[in-house]
Design an enzyme around this catalytic site. Structure first.
Site, PDB file in Angstrom:
ATOM      1  N   TYR A   1       0.848  -1.188   0.000  1.00 50.56           N
ATOM      2  CA  TYR A   1       0.000   0.000   0.000  1.00 50.56           C
ATOM      3  C   TYR A   1       0.878   1.231   0.000  1.00 50.56           C
ATOM      4  CZ  TYR A   1      -3.444   3.449   1.642  1.00 50.56           C
ATOM      5  OH  TYR A   1      -4.253   4.551   1.779  1.00 50.56           O
TER       6      TYR A   1
ATOM      7  N   ASP B   1       9.206   2.820   0.032  1.00 44.06           N
ATOM      8  CA  ASP B   1       8.140   3.495   0.768  1.00 44.06           C
ATOM      9  C   ASP B   1       8.313   3.145   2.242  1.00 44.06           C
ATOM     10  OD1 ASP B   1       5.919   4.510   1.933  1.00 44.06           O
ATOM     11  OD2 ASP B   1       4.477   3.556   0.588  1.00 44.06           O
TER      12      ASP B   1
ATOM     13  N   LYS C   1       3.922   9.346   9.022  1.00 40.02           N
ATOM     14  CA  LYS C   1       3.712   8.750  10.347  1.00 40.02           C
ATOM     15  C   LYS C   1       4.701   9.285  11.405  1.00 40.02           C
ATOM     16  CE  LYS C   1       0.894   5.319   8.265  1.00 40.02           C
ATOM     17  NZ  LYS C   1       0.858   4.335   7.207  1.00 40.02           N
TER      18      LYS C   1
HETATM   19  C1  LIG Z   1       0.267   4.809   5.803  1.00 40.15           C
HETATM   20  C2  LIG Z   1       1.032   4.537   4.590  1.00 40.15           C
HETATM   21  C3  LIG Z   1       0.943   5.364   3.459  1.00 40.15           C
HETATM   22  C4  LIG Z   1      -0.026   6.495   3.355  1.00 40.15           C
HETATM   23  O1  LIG Z   1       0.204   7.505   4.271  1.00 40.15           O
HETATM   24  P1  LIG Z   1      -0.984   8.507   4.634  1.00 40.15           P
HETATM   25  O2  LIG Z   1      -0.354   9.489   5.569  1.00 40.15           O
HETATM   26  O3  LIG Z   1      -2.055   7.677   5.252  1.00 40.15           O
HETATM   27  O4  LIG Z   1      -1.429   9.141   3.366  1.00 40.15           O
HETATM   28  C5  LIG Z   1       1.781   5.101   2.395  1.00 40.15           C
HETATM   29  N1  LIG Z   1       2.650   4.071   2.434  1.00 40.15           N
HETATM   30  C6  LIG Z   1       2.750   3.254   3.489  1.00 40.15           C
HETATM   31  C7  LIG Z   1       3.755   2.152   3.479  1.00 40.15           C
HETATM   32  C8  LIG Z   1       1.932   3.445   4.591  1.00 40.15           C
HETATM   33  O5  LIG Z   1       2.016   2.598   5.629  1.00 40.15           O
END
Ligand SMILES: *Cc1c(COP(=O)(O)O)cnc(C)c1O
Length: 429
Positions: free
Chosen positions: A144, A239, A267
């Protein structure tokens, strides 16, 4: 457990907010029941509007490495708020923040702050496309990367839970430019590269996945992926929105020993406020406006409150490298307890853990990719989830998620969790 007030609020919320929530997985759809409305967080605990207390393993889905409201972040915010909430002009804290990120993560030479993880990944892809002059990207099934159009193809997490891997509203054009490979399977990448010679701008990956549950990339897979990208002049994007500053000071790339070309963060980097960031090689990042032609902007990007909260979090990490030793000890203790419980109930459910990320999959076969993850019995997970919730332990309300241990979790919390886990597992029989 009394939940009347949560039920009332959820009913009202559904009148005014899609599905009653501002992010889908919060709605408990895949586990059933009513989401708890939270009124307060203290350390490792959350308290809901009916006064129930939970040991929290969601940690706001990742940001709360130190639990709720650590003193050093609250202090930083109080000071910042008195000087003004937003200026739309450069500030010193943005310079300090960028410098600190590049110090903690060696692959980062230049970094741009944005407001969410989604923004970070979308912008990193644009940078890679602008830099290479190529258009297609490769992602991995079950990973994701936020809700950008071209990522909502076989995406994990909420998208996986809801069974709409390709969301309506995403155009065929977008879908056509996103190619999907299998996680931990280098041949699936090689095949795509062969079929799309000189057309791939970027490969994006969660090097340790959290969004199909916790799954680590194998050393050989990630090493070969790095080599392929260098060879084919493809921008490799890690990511690390979830893993950045959670698994190590230098994120998953530190523990895997691999340097990506670009990385994305979110995060933890915001200390609990909305922040994202993308950065990496100077040569690539200089394509970004105003130093280069690729446009990317944000009215509230580098916001002083968010920067001060994030800077406080990262400064704490820099000054306390033992944070990761503490997290490892606590997480290993929890893992051990749960493994013993599984033995005593005679189940071989798979428990995957990397540092303070952990998932109990309700399948007895090893989980190494998307296909093995989806063998999990999600109905059983739903029962287990409620078994834990009713015993005061708040897990992520979906099978394909990682739980997060924070430095605020005490031995007492972990013991309570292990006991609740044994009772919950027993009640599934
Ligand atoms: C949470 C997450 C996202 C998206 O971040 P948001 O701040 O919710 O837009 C993208 N990549 C990874 C791996 C994530 O865990």
């Amino acid at each position: 457990m009394r939940t009347t007030r949560s039920e009332q609020l959820f009913e009202e919320a559904q009148k005014y907010i899609p599905g009653g929530v501002n992010s889908p997985v919060r709605a408990f759809k895949s586990v059933g029941g009513t989401p708890r409305f939270i009124s307060k967080g203290i350390g490792s605990k959350m308290i809901d509007v009916d006064g129930n207390e939970y040991i929290d393993y969601i940690g706001s889905w990742g940001p709360h490495l130190f639990g709720h409201n650590p003193g050093f972040i609250i202090e930083a915010l109080k000071t910042a708020i008195e000087n003004g909430t937003s200026f739309g002009a450069p500030t010193e804290i943005e310079v300090k923040m960028a410098k600190l990120i590049s110090e903690l993560v060696p692959s980062i030479e230049i970094v741009r702050m944005v407001n969410s993880g989604t923004e970070a990944t979308m912008s990193a892809i644009r940078a890679a496309r602008g830099y290479t002059g190529k258009e297609k990207i490769i992602k991995f099934e079950g990973c994701y990367h936020g809700h950008g159009d071209f990522f909502l193809i076989k995406a994990g997490s909420g998208a996986l839970t809801f069974g709409v891997p390709t969301s309506p509203g995403v155009t065929k054009g977008n879908a056509a430019d996103t190619l999907v490979a299998d996680f931990n399977d280098i041949n699936s990448v090689k095949n795509l590269l062969h079929e799309n010679k000189n057309q791939i701008a970027a490969i994006i990956i969660e090097p340790v996945v959290g969004n199909m549950g916790t799954v680590r990339a194998t050393d050989s897979f990630i090493k070969e992926l790095r080599a392929l990208c260098s060879q084919e002049k493809i921008v490799l994007i890690f990511d690390e929105v979830m893993t950045g500053f959670r698994l190590a000071q230098g994120g998953a790339q530190e523990i895997l020993g691999i340097k990506p070309d670009l990385s994305t963060f979110g995060k933890i980097i915001g200390g609990g406020l909305p922040v994202g960031a993308y950065g990496g090689k100077k040569e690539i990042m200089e394509i970004i406006s105003p130093s280069g032609p690729v446009y990317q902007a944000g009215t509230l990007s580098g916001n002083p409150l968010a920067m001060n909260a994030g800077f406080a979090a990262l400064t704490y990490i820099k000054n306390h490298p033992d944070v990761y030793i503490i997290l490892e000890e606590k997480s290993a203790y929890l893992e051990n307890g749960i493994r013993n419980n599984l033995k005593s109930v005679g189940k071989n459910y798979q428990l995957n853990r990397v540092g303070s990320m952990m998932t109990l999959f309700f399948t007895e076969e090893p989980v190494t990719d998307f296909n093995s993850a989806v063998k999990s019995n999600t109905k059983l997970f739903g029962k287990y989830f409620h078994g834990m919730l009713n015993r005061g332990v708040y897990l992520p309300p979906a099978q394909y998620e990682a739980l997060f241990v924070s430095t605020a979790h005490t031995k007492e919390d972990l013991d309570k969790t292990i006991n609740a886990n044994l009772d919950a597992l027993n009640s599934l029989k």
